[in-house]
Design a protein around this motif. Structure first.
Motif, short mmCIF file in Angstrom:
data_model
loop_
_atom_site.label_atom_id
_atom_site.label_comp_id
_atom_site.label_asym_id
_atom_site.label_seq_id
_atom_site.Cartn_x
_atom_site.Cartn_y
_atom_site.Cartn_z
N SER A 110 22.26 28.53 47.29
CA SER A 110 20.91 27.95 47.34
C SER A 110 20.50 27.40 45.99
CB SER A 110 19.89 29.01 47.79
OG SER A 110 20.20 29.51 49.06
N ALA A 111 20.77 28.18 44.92
CA ALA A 111 20.37 27.78 43.57
C ALA A 111 21.07 26.50 43.14
CB ALA A 111 20.66 28.91 42.60
N LEU A 112 22.36 26.42 43.39
CA LEU A 112 23.09 25.21 43.00
C LEU A 112 22.58 23.98 43.75
CD1 LEU A 112 26.72 26.67 42.88
CD2 LEU A 112 25.30 26.02 40.93
N THR A 113 22.28 24.17 45.02
CA THR A 113 21.73 23.06 45.81
C THR A 113 20.38 22.64 45.27
OG1 THR A 113 22.87 23.94 47.77
CG2 THR A 113 21.15 22.31 48.14
N ILE A 114 19.54 23.60 44.98
CA ILE A 114 18.19 23.31 44.48
C ILE A 114 18.25 22.51 43.18
CG2 ILE A 114 16.19 24.42 43.39
CD1 ILE A 114 16.48 26.62 45.58
N ILE A 115 19.09 22.92 42.26
CA ILE A 115 19.14 22.26 40.94
C ILE A 115 19.65 20.83 41.04
CG2 ILE A 115 20.28 22.31 38.68
CD1 ILE A 115 20.26 25.41 38.94
N PHE A 116 20.77 20.64 41.70
CA PHE A 116 21.39 19.32 41.70
C PHE A 116 20.71 18.33 42.65
CE2 PHE A 116 24.84 21.96 39.95
CZ PHE A 116 25.10 21.23 38.80
N ILE A 117 20.21 18.80 43.78
CA ILE A 117 19.56 17.88 44.71
C ILE A 117 18.18 17.49 44.21
CG2 ILE A 117 18.73 17.58 47.07
CD1 ILE A 117 21.76 17.51 46.75
N ASN A 118 17.48 18.38 43.54
CA ASN A 118 16.21 17.99 42.92
C ASN A 118 16.43 16.92 41.86
OD1 ASN A 118 13.73 19.30 43.87
ND2 ASN A 118 14.82 21.21 43.46
N LEU A 119 17.48 17.09 41.08
CA LEU A 119 17.81 16.09 40.07
C LEU A 119 18.01 14.72 40.71
CD1 LEU A 119 18.53 15.46 37.11
CD2 LEU A 119 20.88 16.09 37.64
N LEU A 120 18.72 14.68 41.82
CA LEU A 120 18.95 13.42 42.52
C LEU A 120 17.67 12.87 43.12
CD1 LEU A 120 20.98 11.35 43.78
CD2 LEU A 120 21.18 12.91 45.72
N GLY A 121 16.85 13.73 43.70
CA GLY A 121 15.66 13.27 44.41
C GLY A 121 14.56 12.73 43.53
N ILE A 122 14.42 13.26 42.31
CA ILE A 122 13.29 12.84 41.48
C ILE A 122 13.58 11.59 40.65
CG2 ILE A 122 12.44 15.19 41.34
CD1 ILE A 122 13.42 15.28 38.44
N LEU A 123 14.84 11.21 40.50
CA LEU A 123 15.14 10.04 39.66
C LEU A 123 14.43 8.77 40.13
CD1 LEU A 123 18.94 10.57 38.83
CD2 LEU A 123 16.96 10.90 37.32
N PRO A 124 14.41 8.45 41.44
CA PRO A 124 13.66 7.26 41.86
C PRO A 124 12.16 7.38 41.58
CG PRO A 124 15.19 7.95 43.58
CD PRO A 124 15.14 9.05 42.57
N VAL A 125 11.60 8.58 41.67
CA VAL A 125 10.18 8.77 41.39
C VAL A 125 9.90 8.46 39.93
CG1 VAL A 125 8.24 10.36 41.57
CG2 VAL A 125 10.19 10.62 43.12
N CYS A 126 10.74 8.97 39.05
CA CYS A 126 10.58 8.70 37.61
C CYS A 126 10.69 7.21 37.32
CB CYS A 126 11.63 9.47 36.82
SG CYS A 126 11.59 11.25 37.04
N PHE A 127 11.65 6.56 37.98
CA PHE A 127 11.87 5.13 37.73
C PHE A 127 10.67 4.30 38.16
CE2 PHE A 127 13.56 1.01 39.29
CZ PHE A 127 13.94 0.49 38.07
N PHE A 128 10.17 4.52 39.35
CA PHE A 128 9.06 3.70 39.84
C PHE A 128 7.75 4.03 39.15
CE2 PHE A 128 11.87 2.87 43.55
CZ PHE A 128 11.81 1.48 43.51
N SER A 129 7.65 5.20 38.54
CA SER A 129 6.45 5.51 37.75
C SER A 129 6.30 4.56 36.57
CB SER A 129 6.51 6.96 37.25
OG SER A 129 6.41 7.88 38.30
#
Length: 519
Positions: A110-129
């Motif tokens: 669970s922890a490994l999934t949480i860390i790496f998938i969050n990293l992937l998911g937030i990159l577009p949010v950061c970019f469009f900000s």
């Protein structure tokens, strides 16, 4: 990041119409000219409502472009605290807690999934900000440069449904906390309390939302640290749950990853909404990094904490019964109330109210998305749409109160699908066809004839839906590819296929559309 004089002129708007700004900050393009006339006339309902709004300090601007001379939000830290407060909440804790009862995972996987998938998911949010300071356009209005003036209405509808859906799911978590403190308090009462508080803040607009989010993370962080300390002291953390192997484990991780991704990337459809008042020459790198920190740190911390606390339900029947009796609220009560008594209940009440910080971006942005639908909806002041959006999600949350876990899982997966499609098309247009920020003419945001026709984007969106259908793995439907990605229940690869199908089909069709329509 420096900006040349020519770039500054482009960003401020190339046409005299864009530079001519009324008292309310509305540019003199074809659509905003109507609003200026109505406001100045003084006898229309729209003008009267706007005057009332101005009298009480309510933000009057809706989806109109923010002129560069009004982008006076000079605090960089507000970008980070906006997302920090919105994610350091019980809702993100609940995401991590789903890993064990819904997907049957242990803590390590669970922890490994949480860390790496969050990293992937937030990159577009950061970019469009980073687009907010650059162009002064809200995210749905900015999306006209990818989907066209008319095609973006389809995206706005999906965004409206997402905002209302997220708000419904979030407010149920808060109501569960109130119920765990006081079993005599019905779920609907907690839902209404949180919804009204959120509505009041959002009615006042961008600046008040930022003020609230700037400080609301502090008590939440303190309480989450108390939860961490008390749970660690209890000795109930079970970190020895075995790592499984084989198709069943792969399918469970893929499905949990889809849920984590849906929550993390869920902010992308209104990322620019909360940076439009930042100065036009604001460093894109700084905006990106502040957004990244404000998202990644609270998401990973709270989701890991949720997964850790849920491990106690494996061997401790008190934790298991608390979860089944009162959901996430029951888990918090089990950790906080026995050792801390009334203070533990006070902490839970604060956490319940923290849902307000999570719902503020949803309800503020839903009002903007509603204005994108037509000129008629734009004539309705933004603050009134806030009231409408609040009523809608309260009406959904009350009957959904008793089915939270299944609602949360299914809803997050669906959100991940459509946002992956949105990202596939938007990022392809930005990098391949506009070739970066220099390919935009922000003054054309309200001119349908200067924007892309949107045909390629809408068709690509349909292909993305097809990809999601092929790869999804839900209780009510599992796609043919999803069935191959796990054991009995398959594995969810819907958002991956949605992104790939939408991006590839758009890249193939867009050159033909551009050649034919010359835009």
């Amino acid at each position: 990041m420096s900006t040349s004089k020519k770039e500054m002129m482009d960003l401020e708007g190339g046409s005299p119409a864009e530079k001519n700004v009324t008292d309310t900050g509305v540019g003199e393009d074809s659509e905003n000219a109507v609003h200026k006339h109505e406001f100045a006339a003084g006898d229309s309902l729209y003008a009267k409502l706007q005057r009332i709004a101005g009298k009480y300090g309510v933000e009057q601007r809706g989806i109109e472009r923010v002129p560069s001379d009004e982008r006076d939000d000079t605090s960089m830290s507000k970008i980070g605290t906006m997302w920090l407060s919105a994610n350091l909440v019980v809702s993100s804790f609940a995401i991590g807690a789903l890993a064990i009862p819904i997907f049957g995972l242990g803590f390590v996987d669970s922890a490994l999934t949480i860390i790496f998938i969050n990293l992937l998911g937030i990159l577009p949010v950061c970019f469009f900000s980073t687009f907010g300071p650059r162009f002064g356009l809200r995210q749905m209005v900015l999306s006209r440069f990818y989907f066209g003036y008319y095609g973006v209405k389809v995206i706005a509808i999906f965004n409206i449904l997402a905002c209302i859906g997220w708000s419904s799911v979030n407010v149920i978590v808060g109501a569960q906390l109130f119920h765990a403190i006081n079993s005599d308090m019905p779920g609907w009462a907690g839902i209404v309390l949180i919804a009204v508080l959120t509505m009041v803040i959002c009615m006042f607009g961008y600046k008040i939302v930022h003020v609230y989010e700037r400080w609301s993370w502090i008590p939440c962080l303190v309480i989450f640290m108390v939860v961490l300390g008390e749970f660690a002291h209890s000795g109930e953390f079970n970190n020895m749950l075995p790592l499984k192997t084989g198709p069943a484990e792969a399918g469970a991780i893929l499905s949990f990853a889809a849920g984590v991704y849906g929550f993390a990337t869920g902010w992308v459809s209104y990322a620019a909404d909360y940076t439009v008042y930042q100065p036009v020459d604001r460093s894109r790198t700084s905006v990106f990094l502040w957004t990244f920190g404000g998202l990644f740190l609270p998401l990973v911390f709270t989701e890991l904490l949720g997964a850790a606390v849920m491990t106690a339900t494996i061997d401790n029947e008190d934790y298991l019964n608390a979860y089944f009796d009162s959901g996430i609220g029951g888990l918090f009560a089990q950790v906080l109330v026995p050792p801390l008594g009334r203070f533990g209940e006070f902490c839970m009440a604060i956490l319940a109210l923290s849902i307000t910080a999570n719902n503020c971006p949803n309800i503020y942005s839903v009002s903007l998305s509603l204005q994108v639908l037509s000129q008629e909806t734009q004539r309705v002041p933004r603050f009134l749409w806030t009231i409408v959006g609040t009523g809608a999600y309260v009406a959904i949350a009350i009957p959904g109160y008793d089915h939270f876990a299944s609602w949360l899982e299914n809803f997050m997966l669906i959100i991940g699908y459509w946002l992956a499609i949105y990202e596939g098309i938007s990022l392809s247009e930005h990098f391949l066809f506009k070739r970066g920020f220099g390919g935009y003419r922000p003054e054309d945001y309200n001119n349908p004839k200067a924007l892309p026709p949107g045909i390629a984007a809408v068709v690509a969106f349909a292909f993305g839906v097809m990809g999601a259908a092929l790869g999804m793995s839900q209780v009510w439907y599992t796609g043919p590819i999803g069935k191959l990605c796990g054991a009995e229940f398959g594995g969810d690869v819907g958002f991956e296929l949605a992104f790939a199908c939408s991006a590839v089909s758009f890249i193939v069709m867009r050159p033909f559309e551009k050649r034919y329509f010359k835009r």
